[in-house]
Design a protein around this motif. Structure first.
Motif, PDB file in Angstrom:
ATOM      1  N   SER A  96       0.818  -1.198   0.000  1.00 58.79           N
ATOM      2  CA  SER A  96       0.000   0.000   0.000  1.00 58.79           C
ATOM      3  C   SER A  96       0.863   1.264   0.000  1.00 58.79           C
ATOM      4  O   SER A  96       0.621   2.201  -0.765  1.00 58.79           O
ATOM      5  CB  SER A  96      -0.902  -0.034   1.211  1.00 58.79           C
ATOM      6  N   LEU A  97       1.881   1.265   0.866  1.00 62.27           N
ATOM      7  CA  LEU A  97       2.702   2.472   0.980  1.00 62.27           C
ATOM      8  C   LEU A  97       3.501   2.716  -0.291  1.00 62.27           C
ATOM      9  O   LEU A  97       3.669   3.861  -0.714  1.00 62.27           O
ATOM     10  CB  LEU A  97       3.640   2.352   2.185  1.00 62.27           C
ATOM     11  N   ALA A 121       2.587   1.792  -3.309  1.00 60.67           N
ATOM     12  CA  ALA A 121       1.647   2.276  -4.321  1.00 60.67           C
ATOM     13  C   ALA A 121       1.328   3.736  -4.084  1.00 60.67           C
ATOM     14  O   ALA A 121       1.283   4.544  -5.016  1.00 60.67           O
ATOM     15  CB  ALA A 121       0.364   1.443  -4.283  1.00 60.67           C
ATOM     16  N   LEU A 122       1.135   4.077  -2.818  1.00 58.89           N
ATOM     17  CA  LEU A 122       0.835   5.457  -2.459  1.00 58.89           C
ATOM     18  C   LEU A 122       1.966   6.370  -2.911  1.00 58.89           C
ATOM     19  O   LEU A 122       1.750   7.401  -3.558  1.00 58.89           O
ATOM     20  CB  LEU A 122       0.662   5.535  -0.944  1.00 58.89           C
ATOM     21  N   ALA A 135       2.156   6.619  -6.649  1.00 56.08           N
ATOM     22  CA  ALA A 135       1.066   7.413  -7.210  1.00 56.08           C
ATOM     23  C   ALA A 135       1.308   8.888  -6.997  1.00 56.08           C
ATOM     24  O   ALA A 135       1.059   9.708  -7.879  1.00 56.08           O
ATOM     25  CB  ALA A 135      -0.263   7.013  -6.568  1.00 56.08           C
ATOM     26  N   VAL A 136       1.816   9.232  -5.820  1.00 56.84           N
ATOM     27  CA  VAL A 136       1.995  10.644  -5.524  1.00 56.84           C
ATOM     28  C   VAL A 136       3.213  11.207  -6.247  1.00 56.84           C
ATOM     29  O   VAL A 136       3.197  12.328  -6.735  1.00 56.84           O
ATOM     30  CB  VAL A 136       2.117  10.854  -3.999  1.00 56.84           C
TER      31      VAL A 136
END
Lengths: 663, 565
Positions: free
Chosen positions: B440-441, B443-444, B447-448
């Motif tokens: 998750s981290l 991907a986060l 993405a950012v």
């Protein structure tokens, strides 16, 4: 139309990443409920679905949802077959948890897709076709500020839309060339909308912590609204019918959909139909997605036959949907049993934790009276027994505890029929206004979202045994209007704050305390700042706001001096300076009372999570106060929004009917 | 329109507002409060592999229950085989503070001996919250300060004045936001501190504060802050050569220090500051020589070996071919490690110590500039990570710190290196049960960062290509610029190749069981892939150090290195 898939993708990935982080958090009994339904639909024949009661969490959603669980169970089989055994109560292996959590996350793709469609749709809205009364009062002011785009848009619509063809050209023209300047702001608007819909804190908490599948259903609702906005009425109606068969909570909007489809789909363009039929069809063909009957206006008067055809089409479609859903159970003569499961009126007016609706203050008043009357009565010389009031000593324990029928001790009881009547009464002005229309083009495009949201809100406020989560259903559609008009933005923020705060007690473990507060706060601040920036821009005009807006917050923080000389735009009005100065310019959309009310949440939170916990006497003697305080305080905000919307509908209804009488 | 306009859009709608960044950066730290760590907390079973939860708890008990001088001495209640306090004094004091908090909430959790392996939901929450508090109090303010110092003013961007001022302002704004995001959302740092459980953020935050202080021209304050960082966690030693070199270079070459006298005075002042800070931190242990030695043996456990588990550094990766640990005795290895580390760190140090040369070597200048300090920090930390003795997987956080602060200068590097770092630690994270937050981290972060980083990199590249600075370019600079330009043109292909490689390794790990004779095959594959990326980055950073201009301006626009799996 400008496309910028990158930003949407970014937001979608961020939302999904946050959802993944929430996987190991607290799960409510709803997790077991859905696991049980997986097991029931997978291992039992259809005839047993609504009869099976090994678990106390019996299937009480409509058949489409049961089929949805059946589909999921086909995959679950490969993950962990043990979760599909009905007798395996409370079964939660690691793989089961992961599977169920991921199923919610994956199914949220429906929501994301719908949010994307709506966001794209909103960016093609121009100023004049925005909902609400703003259209009438704003343009003069805007012209004063030199807002070319809006002037152009105004002209487009001010010119009588003679035929659908010319109307569509006019609008298309406005879309492509003149409005290029404001296209950036439209883009921003649609990104904000996508954020508001896909990252809603309440929805994240309810779906991905508490565990439910609201995201899918909200997605379908938004799809239906999108279809309605883009003129595909039949599709919209059918989607809504399907939605009703997924979760009957959506029944509250059925009257609105009924009037909307009857008036604006079946009777469109006929003598029975609305006055603005031509423009309606113009709007449809301009979006390029209208049905082939775009040239309806030329056939005005010949439409009775078409009314019948459309009515039959719609009726057949809706009946088919319901037939597929309930047919098997009618064949098996199980309908009474199914309906008993779907509408358990034995549960009482209030849920264990009161939803923040009109009945929360009512119940709180009852409790206060029940506590106060026995002490006050002797002083006043009243005999409670004579008045017919028998107050039991345990009356103070209504909030908290298991689901059970709660009786009011002092105030009159509220029956299911009374609540239904109240909801219908609340809906009346809205339905009347929908029927009348306002004679301007694109009425449905502007009003459908607001009316659907209002009907859900009415259901939430007056409904019987309402869950606190139901506020999300009213909240999300409101987001569409919120990015279009400041007044709707105000409503959205108020309802969002009050409604989402009311959801927080659902997640009560200390482990998730920080998570829920941070989610709530960050959603609140981001949506406030984002909506504030959109509407500040509407007030300023795109250019000036662009100066004010480019990273204003950080800029203001890091180099305040540079900000000042950076804004050398010709119009340097006081208005602009005000918005530039404040990093929290989003707060500008609120009035003073609202700000005070929002600040009050801080006090409530302080009491609920610190003062009440720290003082043992409070905990012992008034165990129900935190929940009661929360729901009553939230209900103030919810009721304010409801009153605001209701008044607006009453005004619109009276205006619309006066106009009709003139014609 | 390119798919990377996200950050402009987001900044447009107020996403970059400070509140958002902060609440957003705390948000991913938060849910991991709920991770259960039971399965990793059995110290007796796998002493080298257990999670740090117990390890974090034990020093807290010690600090809480024992009088100060006894904390580092072996005794029946303080046995070095059960997670003794092996961090420097400042950590001990901080543990004492946390212990006080724990006692207020749950006394049983900090009793000596009895509390070994103690874990209740409440104790876990409080411990997790202490890390979040440390983030809020130390790391995040330090990030803000550092970004303000390095990107806050437009004067630092004067070298790109040839481009229209509007675009320069846009670049600087974007660089600032990007650096802040990179520092706050670094997936490797978050997942180690809040998933695996450590207090790295304090030491890293103090280092960052020191960098900010030096960047703002407060060298003495910087020296003191860095001494504090060193006293919180000896791992900060990775940065010590860079600080030493930079401060020495400053003392020797600063405009203010003309003549021998002021130079010696400056060096003396720096030395005094450091000694005084250390003295304050060590005050309770200065009573006797034994006490100090005792602390030292605890802090530097030379007996532990060349590396632990699987680290993506030179020794561990190359041990596939040469069995270092078996072939050479420990003391030889220790010396070899020290020598190679020094050698690898020397060029960057030399760059900082040496004054302005008559003829620039690679096209850039030399000497102690603040951007030079950042690159030197990265190089020094990488040198230690690659070659020093007894390196943990987690040590990659140290090189990451300067690289993430460089995000405005090296956007693409800062976009993928933290993800690669998290990737290199995956075997550890998987054991800790934080694989999901890892996904998750990352991907986060991707993405950012990805889109905005790429567009910033392209802007920087263009600005540089058109700038007049080109005429003083040496051949090295031209080569790097050309290579980075090529990489930027093919970014989409390269990035998707790298991501595909990552995913393939993950999939293989998930699906294919390793052969019986090679149970470590997957771990090896992971660290070898990560080592490739780290090595390329290290080489690039070494070169870029020498391309770094001494005009306080921009370094080379982008990196030519990519993640190679």
């Amino acid at each position: 139309m400008i496309t910028n898939a990158g930003a949407f993708l970014q937001l979608a990935v961020i939302a999904t990443a946050i959802k993944l982080l929430l996987v190991p958090t607290y799960r409510s009994t709803d997790f077991e409920v859905h696991r049980n339904w997986l097991a029931i639909t997978h291992s039992l024949p259809i005839s047993k679905w609504y009869i099976e009661e090994t678990s106390e969490w019996t299937l009480d959603y409509p058949p489409f949802f049961a089929w949805f669980e059946w589909v999921l169970s086909q995959i679950a089989r490969f993950v962990d077959p043990a979760m599909l055994v009905v007798e395996n109560l409370e079964y939660a292996s690691g793989r089961t948890v992961l599977f169920q959590r991921l199923s919610v996350i994956v199914m949220d793709a429906v929501l994301l897709a719908a949010a994307y469609a709506l966001a794209r749709d909103v960016s093609s809205d121009d100023a004049s076709s925005r909902p609400g009364g703003e259209g009438k009062s704003k343009p003069k002011k805007l012209q004063g500020l030199g807002l070319q785009a809006d002037v152009a848009a105004d002209q487009t619509t001010a010119a009588p839309a003679t035929t659908s063809h010319s109307a569509s050209i006019g609008r298309g023209h406005g879309n492509s060339s003149i409005r290029s300047e404001s296209s950036g702001s439209n883009m921003r608007r649609s990104i904000v909308l996508f954020f508001l819909l896909s990252c809603n804190a309440g929805l994240l908490l309810v779906d991905h912590v508490h565990f439910q599948y609201n995201g899918v259903m909200m997605g379908l609702l938004l799809w239906s609204l999108y279809a309605a906005r883009s003129g595909r009425h039949l599709l919209s109606g059918l989607l809504f019918a399907a939605l009703l068969n997924l979760k009957h909570l959506f029944l509250y909007a059925a009257p609105v959909y009924f009037v909307y489809l009857l008036r604006h789909y079946c009777c469109e363009g006929t003598v029975l139909g609305p006055a603005c039929a031509e423009a309606e069809s113009g709007a449809r063909s301009s979006t390029g997605k209208g049905s082939s009957k775009g040239s309806s206006s030329t056939r005005k008067g010949f439409g009775l036959g078409r009314v019948v055809v459309r009515l039959a089409l719609l009726g057949a479609g809706v009946l088919a949907v319901f037939g597929v859903s309930f047919g098997p159970f009618i064949m098996m003569q199980q309908m009474p049993q199914v309906l008993r499961r779907l509408f358990p009126f034995g549960r009482g007016l209030l849920h264990a934790y009161w939803a923040a609706n009109a009945w929360a203050p009512y119940a709180a008043a009852d409790k206060l009276l029940a506590a106060a009357l026995p002490r006050v009565a002797p002083w006043l010389g009243l005999d409670l027994e004579k008045l017919g009031l028998r107050i039991e000593p345990g009356a103070a324990n209504m909030a908290g505890g298991l689901v059970r029928v709660s009786r009011f001790s002092v105030l009159p009881q509220v029956s299911p029929a009374a609540t239904a009547l109240a909801v219908l009464l609340a809906l009346t002005p809205c339905l009347a206004a929908l029927w009348a229309g306002d004679g301007r083009p694109g009425y449905m495009r502007r009003s459908i979202v607001r009316s659907v949201s209002y009907s859900f809100l009415s259901g939430f406020v007056f409904g019987y045994h309402v869950h606190e989560k139901a506020v999300l259903v009213a909240l999300l559609p409101l987001a569409v209007d919120a990015v279009l008009t400041p007044s709707a933005a105000r409503r959205f923020l108020l309802l969002g704050t009050a409604g989402n705060y009311g959801l927080l007690p659902l997640i009560f473990r200390p482990q998730e305390y920080g998570t829920k507060i941070l989610l709530f706060l960050s959603y609140f601040f981001v949506s406030m700042v984002a909506l504030g920036s959109i509407h500040a821009e509407v007030q300023l005009g795109p250019r000036e706001a662009g100066v004010a807006d480019d990273g204003a917050a950080l800029q203001a923080l890091f180099s305040p001096s540079k900000m000042q000389d950076g804004s050398t735009s010709p119009v340097k009005s006081g208005l602009e300076r005000r918005t530039v100065k404040s990093p929290m310019k989003g707060a500008a959309v609120f009035g003073r009372m609202t700000k005070l009310y929002l600040a009050g949440f801080l006090a409530v939170e302080l009491y609920v999570s610190i003062v009440h916990e720290a003082v043992p006497a409070l905990r012992r003697r008034l165990p129900f106060v935190p929940l009661m305080l929360t729901s009553v305080y939230c209900s103030i905000g919810v009721l304010t929004v409801w009153v605001d919307m209701a008044t607006e509908w009453v005004c619109e209804a009276s205006l619309g009917w006066r106009k009709r009488r003139k014609h | 329109m390119p798919p990377n306009m996200g950050i402009t859009r987001l900044s447009g709608i107020g996403w970059n507002s400070l509140s958002t960044c902060l609440s957003g950066s705390v948000l991913p730290r938060e849910p991991k409060l709920c991770y259960s760590k039971e399965e990793v907390c059995h110290p007796q079973v796998q002493p080298s592999l257990v999670g740090f939860s117990a390890e974090g708890a034990q020093p807290r008990c010690l600090s809480h229950s024992l009088p100060l001088p006894l904390r580092y001495t072996d005794s029946p209640v303080n046995n070095s085989s059960y997670w003794p306090l092996d961090y420097p004094p400042l950590s001990g004091y901080q543990s004492w503070l946390c212990g006080q908090a724990m006692r207020a909430v749950e006394p049983a959790s900090v009793e000596l001996v009895k509390s070994h392996g103690y874990e209740t939901p409440t104790s876990k929450i409080v411990m997790r919250w202490t890390v979040i508090t440390a983030d809020l109090l130390v790391y995040i303010p330090a990030c803000l300060a550092a970004v303000y110092v390095f990107y806050g003013t437009s004067s630092s961007l004067s070298s790109s004045s040839s481009s229209p001022s509007g675009s320069a302002a846009a670049i600087s704004r974007r660089a600032r936001v990007l650096a802040l995001i990179a520092l706050l959302f670094n997936p490797a740092a978050i997942v180690i501190d809040h998933g695996h459980f450590q207090y790295n953020s304090i030491s890293l935050g103090l280092t960052l504060a020191a960098v900010a202080a030096i960047g703002a021209g407060r060298q003495l304050l910087g020296a003191a802050l860095f001494s504090l960082a060193l006293n919180h966690k000896q791992m900060a030693l990775f940065f010590a050569p860079a600080f030493f070199a930079h401060l020495l270079g400053w003392a020797l070459h600063s405009q203010r220090h003309r003549g021998l006298g002021p130079k010696i005075l400056a060096v003396g002042k720096l030395g005094l500051t450091v000694i005084a800070t250390f003295a304050v931190c060590w005050a309770p242990y200065l009573s006797s020589k034994e006490a100090v030695l005792q602390v030292f043996t605890r802090i530097f456990p030379v007996r532990r070996g060349l590396y632990e588990d699987y680290v993506a550094n030179w020794w561990c990766t190359s041990s596939l071919l040469i069995k270092w640990k078996a072939k050479f005795p420990a003391h030889i290895l220790l010396r070899a490690a020290a020598a190679t580390t020094l050698a690898a760190g020397a060029p960057a140090m030399a760059h900082q110590i040496m004054g302005r040369p008559a003829r620039p070597i690679g096209g850039g200048g030399r000497g102690p500039t603040r951007w030079g300090l950042l690159r030197c920090l990265a190089n020094s930390a990488f040198a230690f990570y690659m070659f020093s003795y007894q390196v943990h997987e987690k040590s990659i956080l140290l090189p990451l710190l300067p690289v993430t602060l460089l995000a405005g200068e090296e956007p693409t590097l800062a976009a993928w290196l933290p993800i690669l770092a998290a990737f290199s630690m995956f075997p550890l994270l998987e054991r800790d049960g934080v694989a999901l937050p890892y996904i998750s981290l990352c991907a986060l972060y991707g993405a950012v960062m990805a889109g905005p980083a790429l567009s910033l990199a392209r802007q920087l590249h263009q600005a540089q290509a058109s700038s007049k600075a080109r005429r003083r370019s040496g051949w090295l600079k031209l080569a790097v610029t050309g290579l980075s330009g090529w990489a930027l043109r093919h970014w989409a292909v390269l990035a998707s190749l790298a991501v595909a490689g990552n995913l393939a390794l993950h999939a293989a790990r998930l699906i294919l069981p390793p052969p019986e004779r090679l149970p470590w095959l997957h771990d090896r594959a992971f660290i070898t892939a990560a080592f490739g990326g780290f090595a390329l980055t290290f080489i690039y950073l070494q070169i870029s150090q020498w391309l770094e201009g001494d005009d306080g301006g921009r370094g080379p626009a982008v990196t030519a290195q990519r993640k190679r799996d």
